[in-house]
Design a protein around this motif. Structure first.
Motif, mmCIF file in Angstrom:
data_model
loop_
_atom_site.group_PDB
_atom_site.id
_atom_site.type_symbol
_atom_site.label_atom_id
_atom_site.label_comp_id
_atom_site.label_asym_id
_atom_site.label_seq_id
_atom_site.Cartn_x
_atom_site.Cartn_y
_atom_site.Cartn_z
ATOM 1 N N LEU A 166 -7.115 -6.824 5.753
ATOM 2 C CA LEU A 166 -7.601 -7.831 4.805
ATOM 3 C C LEU A 166 -6.560 -8.180 3.748
ATOM 4 O O LEU A 166 -6.704 -9.182 3.045
ATOM 5 C CB LEU A 166 -8.875 -7.334 4.108
ATOM 6 C CG LEU A 166 -10.108 -7.146 4.999
ATOM 7 C CD1 LEU A 166 -11.235 -6.489 4.205
ATOM 8 C CD2 LEU A 166 -10.561 -8.470 5.582
ATOM 9 N N VAL A 167 -5.520 -7.356 3.620
ATOM 10 C CA VAL A 167 -4.482 -7.625 2.624
ATOM 11 C C VAL A 167 -3.695 -8.870 3.052
ATOM 12 O O VAL A 167 -3.210 -8.955 4.177
ATOM 13 C CB VAL A 167 -3.540 -6.424 2.464
ATOM 14 C CG1 VAL A 167 -2.428 -6.745 1.480
ATOM 15 C CG2 VAL A 167 -4.335 -5.192 2.009
ATOM 16 N N ALA A 168 -3.605 -9.834 2.134
ATOM 17 C CA ALA A 168 -3.009 -11.131 2.465
ATOM 18 C C ALA A 168 -1.850 -11.458 1.527
ATOM 19 O O ALA A 168 -1.671 -10.838 0.483
ATOM 20 C CB ALA A 168 -4.071 -12.223 2.381
ATOM 21 N N GLU A 169 -1.087 -12.447 1.914
ATOM 22 C CA GLU A 169 -0.011 -12.976 1.078
ATOM 23 C C GLU A 169 -0.501 -14.247 0.404
ATOM 24 O O GLU A 169 -0.995 -15.162 1.071
ATOM 25 C CB GLU A 169 1.226 -13.278 1.925
ATOM 26 C CG GLU A 169 2.390 -13.839 1.120
ATOM 27 C CD GLU A 169 3.582 -14.181 1.991
ATOM 28 O OE1 GLU A 169 4.529 -14.816 1.484
ATOM 29 O OE2 GLU A 169 3.549 -13.825 3.195
ATOM 30 N N VAL A 224 0.856 -1.187 0.000
ATOM 31 C CA VAL A 224 0.000 0.000 0.000
ATOM 32 C C VAL A 224 0.892 1.236 0.000
ATOM 33 O O VAL A 224 1.782 1.356 0.841
ATOM 34 C CB VAL A 224 -0.919 0.015 1.230
ATOM 35 C CG1 VAL A 224 -1.735 1.316 1.277
ATOM 36 C CG2 VAL A 224 -1.845 -1.188 1.228
ATOM 37 N N PRO A 225 0.706 2.162 -0.942
ATOM 38 C CA PRO A 225 1.553 3.361 -0.996
ATOM 39 C C PRO A 225 1.462 4.179 0.283
ATOM 40 O O PRO A 225 0.433 4.182 0.960
ATOM 41 C CB PRO A 225 0.973 4.140 -2.187
ATOM 42 C CG PRO A 225 0.251 3.128 -3.004
ATOM 43 C CD PRO A 225 -0.279 2.123 -2.035
ATOM 44 N N LYS A 226 2.546 4.876 0.600
ATOM 45 C CA LYS A 226 2.564 5.695 1.816
ATOM 46 C C LYS A 226 1.439 6.719 1.811
ATOM 47 O O LYS A 226 0.869 7.016 2.863
ATOM 48 C CB LYS A 226 3.919 6.403 1.940
ATOM 49 C CG LYS A 226 5.108 5.477 2.154
ATOM 50 C CD LYS A 226 6.370 6.263 2.504
ATOM 51 C CE LYS A 226 6.830 7.135 1.347
ATOM 52 N NZ LYS A 226 7.342 6.351 0.213
ATOM 53 N N MET A 227 1.131 7.269 0.650
ATOM 54 C CA MET A 227 0.091 8.294 0.573
ATOM 55 C C MET A 227 -1.301 7.743 0.895
ATOM 56 O O MET A 227 -2.230 8.510 1.148
ATOM 57 C CB MET A 227 0.074 8.924 -0.820
ATOM 58 C CG MET A 227 -0.192 7.943 -1.937
ATOM 59 S SD MET A 227 -0.146 8.674 -3.593
ATOM 60 C CE MET A 227 -1.854 9.175 -3.756
ATOM 61 N N LEU A 228 -1.432 6.398 0.882
ATOM 62 C CA LEU A 228 -2.727 5.778 1.162
ATOM 63 C C LEU A 228 -2.702 4.951 2.442
ATOM 64 O O LEU A 228 -3.593 4.120 2.669
ATOM 65 C CB LEU A 228 -3.139 4.878 -0.019
ATOM 66 C CG LEU A 228 -3.342 5.576 -1.364
ATOM 67 C CD1 LEU A 228 -3.661 4.562 -2.445
ATOM 68 C CD2 LEU A 228 -4.454 6.624 -1.277
ATOM 69 N N ASN A 229 -1.711 5.183 3.295
ATOM 70 C CA ASN A 229 -1.597 4.345 4.485
ATOM 71 C C ASN A 229 -2.672 4.617 5.525
ATOM 72 O O ASN A 229 -2.744 3.941 6.542
ATOM 73 C CB ASN A 229 -0.204 4.482 5.108
ATOM 74 C CG ASN A 229 0.107 5.910 5.556
ATOM 75 O OD1 ASN A 229 -0.765 6.772 5.590
ATOM 76 N ND2 ASN A 229 1.365 6.166 5.893
ATOM 77 N N PHE A 230 -3.535 5.603 5.262
ATOM 78 C CA PHE A 230 -4.629 5.912 6.172
ATOM 79 C C PHE A 230 -5.887 5.100 5.880
ATOM 80 O O PHE A 230 -6.838 5.108 6.671
ATOM 81 C CB PHE A 230 -4.981 7.401 6.078
ATOM 82 C CG PHE A 230 -5.504 7.802 4.718
ATOM 83 C CD1 PHE A 230 -6.859 7.759 4.421
ATOM 84 C CD2 PHE A 230 -4.623 8.204 3.719
ATOM 85 C CE1 PHE A 230 -7.334 8.122 3.172
ATOM 86 C CE2 PHE A 230 -5.085 8.571 2.467
ATOM 87 C CZ PHE A 230 -6.444 8.525 2.189
ATOM 88 N N LEU A 231 -5.922 4.390 4.758
ATOM 89 C CA LEU A 231 -7.140 3.692 4.345
ATOM 90 C C LEU A 231 -7.488 2.556 5.309
ATOM 91 O O LEU A 231 -6.627 1.750 5.665
ATOM 92 C CB LEU A 231 -6.986 3.133 2.933
ATOM 93 C CG LEU A 231 -6.930 4.163 1.802
ATOM 94 C CD1 LEU A 231 -6.713 3.462 0.470
ATOM 95 C CD2 LEU A 231 -8.215 4.992 1.756
#
Length: 230
Positions: A25-28, A13-20
């Motif tokens: 839920l993001v998985a490997e 997740v980009p740093k600019m969107l780390n507030f979302l």
């Protein structure tokens, strides 16, 4: 809705969107089988990168997108070229499913729409874009914070790349076309991250008289990626 869901991303997740919200839920991906894979805002398999395996191996496939060039194969293919952002389509889907739009959902959808429309400045913006945004804002979305983080706050590495992009800018066709680029050494010198390239195409687009802006970056020696904005 009682579904077990995993989110797979090609990049962090980009740093600019780390507030979302919802990043838990993001998985490997570990080669597991999925009953359904939903591909969002992607027009062809190449753009999926390593995630293409997840999509190909799923029992059923759905693609939701607003790009006119979409050539994805799917059991369910929903393309709405009139939508300014795929986020608008997801909003309509959630409404059709009679699912309550929580504040967290609203933050994600508003961010999706505001980024895809360039802060409602691009020509793809429609009256419906504003109506949907208004409904999302009614759910206490911190829009000033979102705008600042997405459009106004930049890392030092991005500031350096912006300067280099401006230095490399050339105009063509009586000033109607702007072309700029970054070389591999420019990118490596500041250890640039993916989100550092976000919006660099607008360096040329924001110049008076420019109708089309083209931005190239050399991701590997001799290998360029193109981005255009009109």
């Amino acid at each position: 809705m009682g579904k077990k869901v995993s989110v797979f991303l090609e990049e962090p997740v980009p740093k600019m969107l780390n507030f979302l919200p919802g990043q838990h839920l993001v998985a490997e991906y570990k080669g597991e089988f999925h009953d359904l894979c939903i591909c969002v805002d992607t027009s062809d398999m190449k753009r999926l990168g390593e995630r293409a395996e997840i999509y190909s191996n799923a029992a059923r496939k759905i693609t939701i997108d607003h790009h006119t060039t979409n050539n994805m194969q799917a059991d369910g293919l929903w393309i709405d070229e009139s939508a300014a952002a795929t986020g608008e389509m997801i909003y309509k889907l959630i409404k059709a499913l009679n699912v309550d739009i929580s504040r967290d959902i609203a933050i994600n959808l508003y961010t999706a729409i505001v980024t895809d429309t360039g802060g409602f400045r691009y020509s793809n913006t429609t009256p419906e874009s504003h109506l949907i945004a208004a409904d999302l804002l009614s759910r206490n979305v911190p829009f000033t914070d979102i705008i600042k983080k997405v459009f106004d706050t930049v890392s030092y590495s991005k500031m350096v790349l912006m300067k280099k992009t401006l230095d490399n800018l050339t105009l063509h066709f009586d000033g109607k076309v702007a072309v700029s680029y970054l070389l591999y050494d420019d990118i490596k010198s500041v250890d640039a991250q993916t989100d550092d390239f976000e919006g660099l195409v607008n360096v040329g687009r924001n110049l008076e008289g420019v109708e089309v802006s083209l931005f190239l970056r050399e991701e590997q020696p001799g290998g360029f990626q193109r981005q255009s904005q009109g």
